[in-house]
Design a protein around this motif. Structure first.
Motif, short mmCIF file in Angstrom:
data_model
loop_
_atom_site.label_atom_id
_atom_site.label_comp_id
_atom_site.label_asym_id
_atom_site.label_seq_id
_atom_site.Cartn_x
_atom_site.Cartn_y
_atom_site.Cartn_z
N ALA A 117 34.14 43.61 52.60
CA ALA A 117 34.63 42.53 53.27
C ALA A 117 34.18 42.94 54.71
O ALA A 117 33.95 41.99 55.42
N GLY A 118 34.33 44.11 55.18
CA GLY A 118 33.73 44.53 56.42
C GLY A 118 32.47 44.12 56.71
O GLY A 118 32.09 43.68 57.77
N LEU A 119 31.85 44.36 55.70
CA LEU A 119 30.15 44.22 55.64
C LEU A 119 29.90 42.54 55.96
O LEU A 119 29.17 42.41 56.81
N ILE A 120 30.61 42.00 54.98
CA ILE A 120 30.29 40.47 55.12
C ILE A 120 30.73 40.02 56.56
O ILE A 120 29.95 39.06 57.09
N VAL A 121 32.04 40.29 56.91
CA VAL A 121 32.35 39.79 58.12
C VAL A 121 31.19 40.25 59.31
O VAL A 121 30.94 39.47 60.20
N ARG A 122 30.92 41.25 59.39
CA ARG A 122 29.92 41.82 60.36
C ARG A 122 28.46 41.24 60.12
O ARG A 122 27.98 40.95 61.37
N TYR A 123 28.01 41.06 59.17
CA TYR A 123 26.44 40.82 58.96
C TYR A 123 26.27 39.42 58.53
O TYR A 123 24.95 38.61 58.75
N MET A 124 27.31 38.65 57.78
CA MET A 124 27.15 37.37 57.38
C MET A 124 27.01 36.19 58.60
O MET A 124 28.21 36.22 59.40
N LYS A 125 25.99 35.41 58.62
CA LYS A 125 26.02 34.25 59.61
C LYS A 125 26.75 33.12 59.03
O LYS A 125 26.78 32.98 57.83
N GLY A 126 27.05 31.96 59.97
CA GLY A 126 27.59 30.87 59.45
C GLY A 126 29.19 30.59 59.96
O GLY A 126 29.58 31.38 60.68
N GLY A 127 29.63 29.54 59.48
CA GLY A 127 30.85 29.01 60.06
C GLY A 127 31.98 29.80 59.44
O GLY A 127 31.66 30.60 58.37
N PRO A 128 33.05 29.84 59.94
CA PRO A 128 34.44 30.46 59.52
C PRO A 128 34.70 30.30 58.13
O PRO A 128 34.99 31.25 57.23
N TRP A 129 34.63 28.86 57.49
CA TRP A 129 34.80 28.47 56.03
C TRP A 129 33.87 29.07 55.20
O TRP A 129 34.02 29.54 53.97
N LYS A 130 32.49 28.98 55.56
CA LYS A 130 31.37 29.64 54.70
C LYS A 130 31.94 31.17 54.46
O LYS A 130 31.79 31.58 53.57
N ARG A 131 32.19 31.87 55.48
CA ARG A 131 32.28 33.34 55.59
C ARG A 131 33.78 33.88 54.82
O ARG A 131 33.74 34.62 54.00
N TRP A 132 34.78 33.02 55.03
CA TRP A 132 35.96 32.94 54.32
C TRP A 132 35.82 32.75 52.80
O TRP A 132 36.21 33.48 51.83
N THR A 133 34.86 31.73 52.37
CA THR A 133 34.63 31.49 51.05
C THR A 133 33.86 32.69 50.15
O THR A 133 33.95 33.08 49.16
N ALA A 134 32.91 33.33 51.20
CA ALA A 134 32.25 34.43 50.81
C ALA A 134 33.10 35.65 50.48
O ALA A 134 32.98 36.29 49.42
N LEU A 135 34.22 35.91 51.46
CA LEU A 135 35.40 37.01 51.12
C LEU A 135 35.89 36.76 50.00
O LEU A 135 36.27 37.47 49.24
N LEU A 136 36.44 35.61 49.76
CA LEU A 136 37.31 35.09 48.58
C LEU A 136 36.47 35.37 47.27
O LEU A 136 36.90 35.88 46.54
N LEU A 137 35.01 34.83 47.14
CA LEU A 137 34.45 35.14 46.11
C LEU A 137 34.04 36.42 45.82
O LEU A 137 34.10 37.05 44.48
N TYR A 138 33.87 37.14 46.77
CA TYR A 138 33.29 38.77 46.68
C TYR A 138 34.81 39.56 46.16
O TYR A 138 34.58 40.08 45.11
N SER A 139 35.97 39.36 46.96
CA SER A 139 36.95 39.95 46.43
C SER A 139 37.39 39.60 45.11
O SER A 139 37.81 40.60 44.12
N GLN A 140 37.45 38.16 44.55
CA GLN A 140 37.76 38.03 43.33
C GLN A 140 36.78 38.47 42.34
O GLN A 140 37.19 39.09 41.28
N LEU A 141 35.54 38.77 42.69
CA LEU A 141 34.53 39.29 41.66
C LEU A 141 35.02 40.68 41.19
O LEU A 141 34.84 41.14 40.26
N ILE A 142 35.21 41.52 42.46
CA ILE A 142 35.70 42.82 42.36
C ILE A 142 36.79 42.93 41.53
O ILE A 142 37.14 43.88 40.78
N PHE A 143 37.97 42.16 41.88
CA PHE A 143 39.33 42.22 40.96
C PHE A 143 39.05 41.75 39.47
O PHE A 143 39.43 42.49 38.78
N SER A 144 38.14 40.61 39.15
CA SER A 144 37.82 40.51 37.68
C SER A 144 37.06 41.62 37.21
O SER A 144 37.47 41.92 36.07
N ALA A 145 36.28 42.26 37.75
CA ALA A 145 35.68 43.61 37.38
C ALA A 145 36.53 44.58 36.84
O ALA A 145 36.35 45.26 36.00
#
Length: 364
Positions: A117-145
């Motif tokens: 999450a820290g890396l996504i916030v630091r390096y991902m470009k785009g609007g807030p909702w785009k970055r928040w979607t990436a955070l949600l999908l990434y964290s859910q992927l790890i949780f599901s794994a």
């Protein structure tokens, strides 16, 4: 399971609201002080621990909840530090619930979510909702794994896994919408409050703020037996400037004068535009002699300053200043403003471009 979703989302909303109310003047941002990031990280971790206590039990050792949302929330607003702190608090809370294989998997899961999450916030470009979607999908992927690792037959808990994904998306988007809404509402409130206290043209305190600060400074002077003073500053022949060069030029001159006066004030002094071409300078813990010296510097600096007009021409300006002080040890009644106003009138009557008290005028 629907009731568990409602409980988790309600907890997220309620906790974040109280959280914001406690820290609305010190909101978490990327540039927040070190201690703010630590405190917010701990609070996010505590929210994650609370969410774990209202989790969905998959089997004897595995629970599903929305503990990852507070972690990515502080990552979104504050970066790495609060994210790692929140993850550590949640890991500690998970081990307090039970020590088993699932809790060790949860340890690596939370650290992976926090780091990613820290890396996504630091390096991902785009609007807030785009970055928040990436955070949600990434964290859910790890949780599901992690769920796939701790459950022997994943197909038997597939309905739990799908429900958790839906819960993450619904809870996550609602949380960001709610947090964004209350943060923007607070920003507007403080902006309106600040605008109500400031003069629109110069950015200085307005007459309403002057009254508030005036009463406060006099009250403090009485309580502490300290002398306070005031300088009333009036631009000489300002009407002629408006008549000759236009109101736009007059406004520009007032703005430049306000900037100059701001540079000449001490820390703790209160500079206001009381209306038109009249300014005031409240001087706490200041004697009349010190106030006269400050007023003299102001008068001299204004007279030496070349004020730039919209047509790039320069204008010389002068001010008349009335000075008064109030000493609660020597005076029974306070007449600070009235005395300064009378001194200003005296300065106007004695040729302008001077500093006057109620008993004398200074041309230096």
């Amino acid at each position: 399971m629907i009731s568990d979703l409602v409980i988790n989302i309600s907890l997220l909303m309620s906790f974040t609201f109280v959280w914001h109310q406690l820290f609305r003047k010190n909101r978490l941002t990327m540039s927040s002080p070190f201690y703010i990031k630590i405190v917010d990280g701990i609070l996010a971790g505590l929210l994650g621990v609370i969410l774990m206590h209202y989790s969905i039990g998959v089997n004897n050792i595995t629970i599903l909840d929305l503990r990852h949302i507070p972690v990515i929330l502080v990552a979104f607003y504050g970066g790495f530090l609060p994210t790692i702190i929140s993850a550590v608090v949640i890991i500690t809370g998970r081990f307090l619930i039970d020590v088993n294989f699932s809790s060790y998997v949860a340890l690596y899961m939370m650290l992976t979510i926090a780091g990613g999450a820290g890396l996504i916030v630091r390096y991902m470009k785009g609007g807030p909702w785009k970055r928040w979607t990436a955070l949600l999908l990434y964290s859910q992927l790890i949780f599901s794994a992690a769920l796939y690792i701790v459950v022997e037959d994943y197909s038997t808990v597939l309905d739990y896994a799908l429900f958790h994904i839906v819960s993450t998306l619904i809870g996550g988007y609602l949380t960001l919408y709610f947090v964004d809404y209350i943060r923007k509402t607070s920003e507007r409130y403080y902006q309106y409050k600040e605008n109500a206290q400031r003069d629109a043209l110069t950015g200085l305190y307005n007459v309403r703020s002057f009254d508030t600060h005036y009463n406060r400074i006099v009250k403090e002077a009485i309580e502490e037996n300290e002398t306070c003073a005031i300088c009333l500053i009036d631009v000489d022949h300002f009407k002629q400037i408006n008549d000759t060069y236009g109101h736009q030029a007059g406004d520009e001159v007032l703005k430049q004068l306000a900037e100059l006066l701001s540079r000449l004030t001490r820390s703790g002094d209160i500079l206001s535009r009381n209306g038109g071409e009249e300014f005031s300078l409240l001087l706490p813990k200041c004697t009349v002699e010190d106030a006269k010296e400050i007023a003299g510097r102001v008068r001299e600096a204004v007279f030496k300053q070349g004020f730039l007009l919209p047509d790039q021409g320069k204008l010389q300006l002068s001010v008349s200043i009335g000075v008064s002080a109030f000493n609660p040890v020597e005076e029974k009644e306070e007449s600070l403003f009235q005395d300064a106003d009378e001194a200003l009138y005296k300065a106007k009557q004695n040729g302008r471009n001077i500093v006057c008290t109620s008993w004398e005028c200074s041309y230096r």
